[in-house]
Write an enzyme that holds these catalytic residues in place. Structure first.
Site, PDB file in Angstrom:
ATOM      1  CE  LYS A 166      -4.209  -1.492   0.167  1.00  0.00           C
ATOM      2  NZ  LYS A 166      -5.277  -0.996  -0.699  1.00  0.00           N
ATOM      3  CG  ASP A 210      -3.924  -0.424  -4.081  1.00  0.00           C
ATOM      4  OD1 ASP A 210      -4.240   0.633  -4.692  1.00  0.00           O
ATOM      5  OD2 ASP A 210      -4.743  -1.138  -3.482  1.00  0.00           O
ATOM      6  CD  GLU A 240      -5.171  -2.782  -6.552  1.00  0.00           C
ATOM      7  OE1 GLU A 240      -4.485  -3.820  -6.713  1.00  0.00           O
ATOM      8  OE2 GLU A 240      -6.031  -2.695  -5.673  1.00  0.00           O
ATOM      9  CD  GLU A 257      -9.914  -1.012  -4.687  1.00  0.00           C
ATOM     10  OE1 GLU A 257      -8.791  -1.447  -4.945  1.00  0.00           O
ATOM     11  OE2 GLU A 257     -10.296  -0.752  -3.540  1.00  0.00           O
ATOM     12  CG  ASP A 280     -15.028  -6.420  -4.213  1.00  0.00           C
ATOM     13  OD1 ASP A 280     -14.076  -6.256  -3.439  1.00  0.00           O
ATOM     14  OD2 ASP A 280     -16.016  -7.151  -3.939  1.00  0.00           O
ATOM     15  CG  HIS A 310     -10.789  -5.223  -4.800  1.00  0.00           C
ATOM     16  ND1 HIS A 310     -11.867  -5.082  -3.943  1.00  0.00           N
ATOM     17  CD2 HIS A 310      -9.766  -4.571  -4.217  1.00  0.00           C
ATOM     18  CE1 HIS A 310     -11.498  -4.360  -2.897  1.00  0.00           C
ATOM     19  NE2 HIS A 310     -10.236  -4.037  -3.029  1.00  0.00           N
ATOM     20  CD  GLU A 346      -7.048  -7.437  -2.732  1.00  0.00           C
ATOM     21  OE1 GLU A 346      -7.890  -7.274  -3.636  1.00  0.00           O
ATOM     22  OE2 GLU A 346      -6.447  -6.488  -2.180  1.00  0.00           O
TER      23      GLU A 346
HETATM   24 CA    CA Z   1      -6.919  -1.619  -4.030  1.00  0.00          CA
END
Ligand code: CA
Length: 388
Positions: free
Chosen positions: A171, A200, A226, A252, A275, A302, A335
């Site tokens: 992240k 991401d 991402e 997502e 997602d 996702h 994921e």
């Molecule tokens: Ca994400």
């Protein structure tokens, strides 16, 4: 087979230690679950994906107020027909966000019922499974302070490697300088080109900073980058994609065949990430997969929800063909959220684990999970029951 009862369960748990992604602090884990019962007594479960900052009560209200009147008494074995009816009814105030998550939860529950009725896993109803297991990647690396956490995040990467992960997503989005420091430290500590890294930023940057970060990581062989820019900026996505060599991923925060159609027409992504708990369930993600294949875009779902959303994701992952065929084609990966979540796994009777670097895809009817009502009741903050 008529739908005779719809129940919504808002479940949530405060986190002992709140964590941050680039858009804010997450103080609780939550979900909106739905259980649908038919006249024959069959029951199906679904989940509306709840983003870290999204109150789960919104999807529950959308289900109760807007969607129950559309589906009550209708045929549970016609999920696509009911999807169209729910979408048309909510078009003028829905299309994205929590209303689509509400539709997703109902759609997932209806496919679960169909699987139980036909005694087949959802993947079989969708055309069959290309695979029986999937490689998971670790999603974690959230912040406990904000900036300046390079040492702790590097420790986390080493821990995931210890647990057997061969891919992990970091992240970022806390400032380009801080991001680059974190990435260089993690790569040096892992010191293993076989471990795949993804990044991401949760759309933290505008185009120029997004590109600057990507250029700073051009020799990392990232599996993907991402959400480099906000979901609305499709031209920004295309600009980032043109400027950088690594695959660009996103989706997502996109919904339905209509949202994805715009994404594909803009040549915005190399990898689409719907997602299932928010893009519109199995019915919508089927459409998205068809469009992705036709546009040469890979699809990698996702998922950040509870075990019910993960079960839906596993069923769908089974049905994704490789996009660019070859003897060594890239397969979709799962994921695997390793961030703090008090009830994610306890929600089902037989939670899955990674074994030998893979997660097995359930082959029992429907989603293949048995929900622990005790866990639902323990974390339940709001419950509503609607009957025919
Ligand atoms: Ca994400």
């Amino acid at each position: 087979m008529k739908i005779t009862r719809v129940e919504t369960f808002v479940v949530k748990a405060p986190l002992d230690v709140p964590f941050a992604f680039s858009q804010g602090w997450v103080h609780q884990r939550a979900a909106t679950l739905v259980r649908i019962t038919t006249e024959s007594g069959l029951q199906g479960w679904g989940e509306a994906f709840t983003q870290g900052l999204e109150p789960p009560e919104i999807a529950a209200a959308a289900i109760g107020n807007a969607l129950v009147p559309v589906i009550m008494g209708q045929d549970a074995l016609s999920p696509a027909v009911l999807w169209t009816a729910m979408y048309n009814r909510t078009r003028d105030f829905g299309r994205k966000g929590s209303v689509m998550s509400a539709i997703s939860a109902i759609d997932i529950a209806l496919w679960d019922i169909a699987g139980k009725h036909y005694q087949a896993p959802v993947s079989a109803l969708l055309g069959g499974a290309y695979r029986t297991s999937v490689q998971p990647y670790a999603t974690g690396f959230y912040r406990l302070k904000g900036q300046g956490e390079t040492a702790r995040l590097t420790e986390e990467a080493l821990r995931h490697r210890e647990s057997g992960f061969r891919a992990m997503k970091i992240k970022l989005g806390f400032g380009v300088r801080d991001d680059l420091q974190v990435m260089h430290s993690i790569r040096e500590a892992l010191n293993d080109p076989e471990i795949e890294l993804m990044i991401d930023t949760n759309h933290a940057y505008g185009r120029s900073d997004a590109i600057r970060l990507g250029r700073g990581l051009s020799d990392f062989a990232l599996r993907w980058y991402e959400e480099p820019v906000v979901a609305e900026d499709l031209q920004g996505y295309a600009a980032v994609r043109t400027a950088l060599d690594m695959p660009i991923a996103g989706g997502e925060n996109e919904h339905s065949l209509y949202g994805y159609n715009a994404l594909f027409r803009a040549d915005a992504v190399d990898i689409a990430q719907p997602d299932i708990g928010s893009c519109g369930g199995f019915t919508a993600v089927r459409d998205v997969l068809t469009m992705a294949q036709a546009n040469g875009v890979m699809l990698n779902p996702h998922v950040w929800g509870t075990a019910i959303a993960q079960a839906a994701s596993l069923q769908f992952i089974a049905t994704i063909p490789v996009t660019h065929h070859s003897l060594n084609a890239a397969e979709p990966i799962l994921e695997y959220d390793v961030s703090s979540h008090p009830f994610r796994q306890d929600l089902i009777a037989e939670p899955w684990q990674m074994e030998n670097g893979r997660v097995a895809i359930p082959d029992k009817p429907g989603l293949g999970v048995e929900v622990n009502m005790e866990t639902v009741e323990r974390y339940q903050a709001q419950q509503q029951t609607f009957t025919l």
